[in-house]
Every structure is written in C-alpha cells, then in structure tokens.
Design an enzyme around this catalytic site. Sequence first.
Site, PDB file in Angstrom:
ATOM      1  N   HIS A  85       0.840  -1.198   0.000  1.00 18.89           N
ATOM      2  CA  HIS A  85       0.000   0.000   0.000  1.00 18.89           C
ATOM      3  C   HIS A  85       0.880   1.255   0.000  1.00 18.89           C
ATOM      4  CE1 HIS A  85      -3.099  -2.823   0.790  1.00 18.89           C
ATOM      5  NE2 HIS A  85      -2.698  -3.084   2.015  1.00 18.89           N
ATOM      6  N   ARG A 257      -0.349  -4.810  -6.395  1.00 18.57           N
ATOM      7  CA  ARG A 257      -0.194  -6.259  -6.249  1.00 18.57           C
ATOM      8  C   ARG A 257       1.123  -6.759  -6.823  1.00 18.57           C
ATOM      9  NH1 ARG A 257      -5.352  -4.844  -7.333  1.00 18.57           N
ATOM     10  NH2 ARG A 257      -6.897  -5.457  -5.751  1.00 18.57           N
TER      11      ARG A 257
END
Length: 366
Positions: A85, A257
């Site tokens: 993140h 990801r």
Amino acid sequence: MNTYSLEARQQHYPWGSHLLYGLFGLPQEERPLAELWLGSHPALPSQIQLNDHTWQNLDLFLADKPLNFLFKVLSASQPLSLQVHPNSEQAKDGFERENAQGIPLTAPHRNYKDANAKPEMVMALSPFKVMVGFRELEEIRDNFRSIESAHLDNITNSAHFDHQSMLLSLLQLAESEKQQVIEKTLAIAITRNAPMWQQIVDLAHYYPSDIGILAPLYLNCLTLNPGEAMFLPAGTIHAYTKGTCIELMGCSDNVLRAGLTPKHIDTAELITCTQFAPFTPEKLTASTINNERVLNPKETDFGLTLRQVSEDKQTINVKSRSILLVVKGNVLLNDSELSAGHSLFVEPGVYQVSGDGLLVCAFESE
C-alpha cells in the site's frame, strides 16, 4: 452526545469464508463473505440510521469531515494477493495522475482509488496466518540456492543482489522460466515439514502457476494468535493467507499487487511504493486503561480499544468520533441492546455498558 446504528457493507470475494455469517448472525448465502466494511470510504460506505429512522450513506453524513480510518472484519479461507500500500505522497500523486489520464475509478488496471495512505493494523480473532516483510538477504539467498535452479542462481549471484532486484527479477522471468522455477520449488517443498515450505504447498493449491508462491522464501511467515495484533506501515509487502481478523487502516482502498492474484500487476508502480529493507513486525503491546486494552500505534492517527463487558455496569469515555462493534456476546450501551455483529457510530461522550460480550472500538486519535 449521539449514537447511531450502522450497517456494515459486505464484500464477497472467492478467498472469503462462511464464518462471518454465523459469527454475526447474518443471513447465510452460498457465496463466501470476505470482508465487512465499517467506515465512510466512498467506494463502500456504511449505512447510518438517522434520528428520523431513515438511512444514509456514512460518507454523505460525514461529508464535512470524513473519518480518517476504515474498520474491517476480514475472514480468509484462501490466500489474499501479495500486496503493498502507498504512503500519503505516493497516493496523492498517483490518484491525481490517474485522474488526469482519465482512468475510471472502476477500471481493472487502476492502481489508486483515492488520495490516501493505507497503513494498517491487524488483530487476530482466530489463528491468523500472514506473510509479511522481507527476510534478511543472506536468508533469502540460502533459501533460493536450496532450490538448485539456474534461474534463481542467476538472481542470487548478481553483483547487485538486493531486495529490489530480487523481487523485480522474479516478476520479470519469462513464463517458461517461472514454471521451471515453480516446478523445482514444489518438488522440494512437498518433502519438507517446516512452515515456510508448507506455506508454499498451500499457496500452490490456489495459484499453481503464479511465481508469488515463492513468497515464503523471501518473506516472514507468521501466525497471530487470537487477541494478538501487529502494525504494517505503508510500503510493507504482505499477504494474509488464512484466518479471521479485525483490520484498522487509513481510509483507503489503494492496493499494488505483486502476485497470488489474477488481477492487474503494475510492476513499475509496485517497485516505487515498496519499502525494500528487512522488516519483521513486532506484535503490538496493548496498554490497559480503565479495563480497556488500547492498541494505538504511534505511527497512526487511529486506534482500537477492546473491552470485555460484564454484567456490572461500566463507564466508557469516548474521546473522539468512533465506531463500536460487538464482536461476540451481547452488550447494553445506554439504552441500546446490541448483539454480535451490531455496530454504532458514536460521538464523544460518556457511555454506560453492561452485559456479556466483547466490544471493540475504532477511534480517531491525534
């Protein structure tokens, strides 16, 4: 001083479980229930019951000052994606950049759904398995060399071998090379009993052709027992692999990801946002204040309190806007009878609680 009933919003993903239906007395469905969202994030805001008994989206109710956190209950029967993140600056820049490019918020290749950072705290409700943070380089080198793969040897023998080059090299292997590495890795993993190797076998059940199944070789494999918690700063590479937990994070849905997913992987943006250094999160130590366990990492402006409510009436002093959730049992808060799964948005004030249950409170802090 006001309290408002909240209705959590549901997220149904293939990696979810059916546990939350029973835990919180929700109508059973055939599809797995992965997450319950409590918060004002515009992607999936909770519903709040107003004084006239009508319902409104929480983001509209708090339009002048949205909550700075997103409160989730997560239950995984399968691994989540390997992910990172962004921090505040990265999120703001990325969100503005993708807006300027005209990429729709719902586009599958969109990285940034908002302009907020996403540090997160996780507290286990069941044994909760996590892969998180890079191992030391020498440990990674030894793990890779134990595979006896020419492709992995090329990575570890590089004069520039470090965490960044390691991850980038894995992601940039040709598909045929990835499959050769995976085949050799599984041939060893199925003969070993250590948690690292067994985690590889578990991952391969769900993602047999994904190079992300090598993650246990370069990430720490941990299990949080019920009640244990840890904090993950923005930029920490991680994947939750099994179990049920409470998650408290910045009010963000930004995910970059790295594997274990059929979804979009933006390698360049992932590399930009990842913290490339060895990192093993410490389990958070709760302070106890007035019969409450308080988890409030110094790096965040939000926290959790946990209170085991008994028949004897107790006073709780809510100092900031908060979301209360009954995790188990039954709780009487002032005149509101709450059973497991019920939640409230509460304003600062002093409240009386009694009953027999576990009450969790997510709060804003300075």
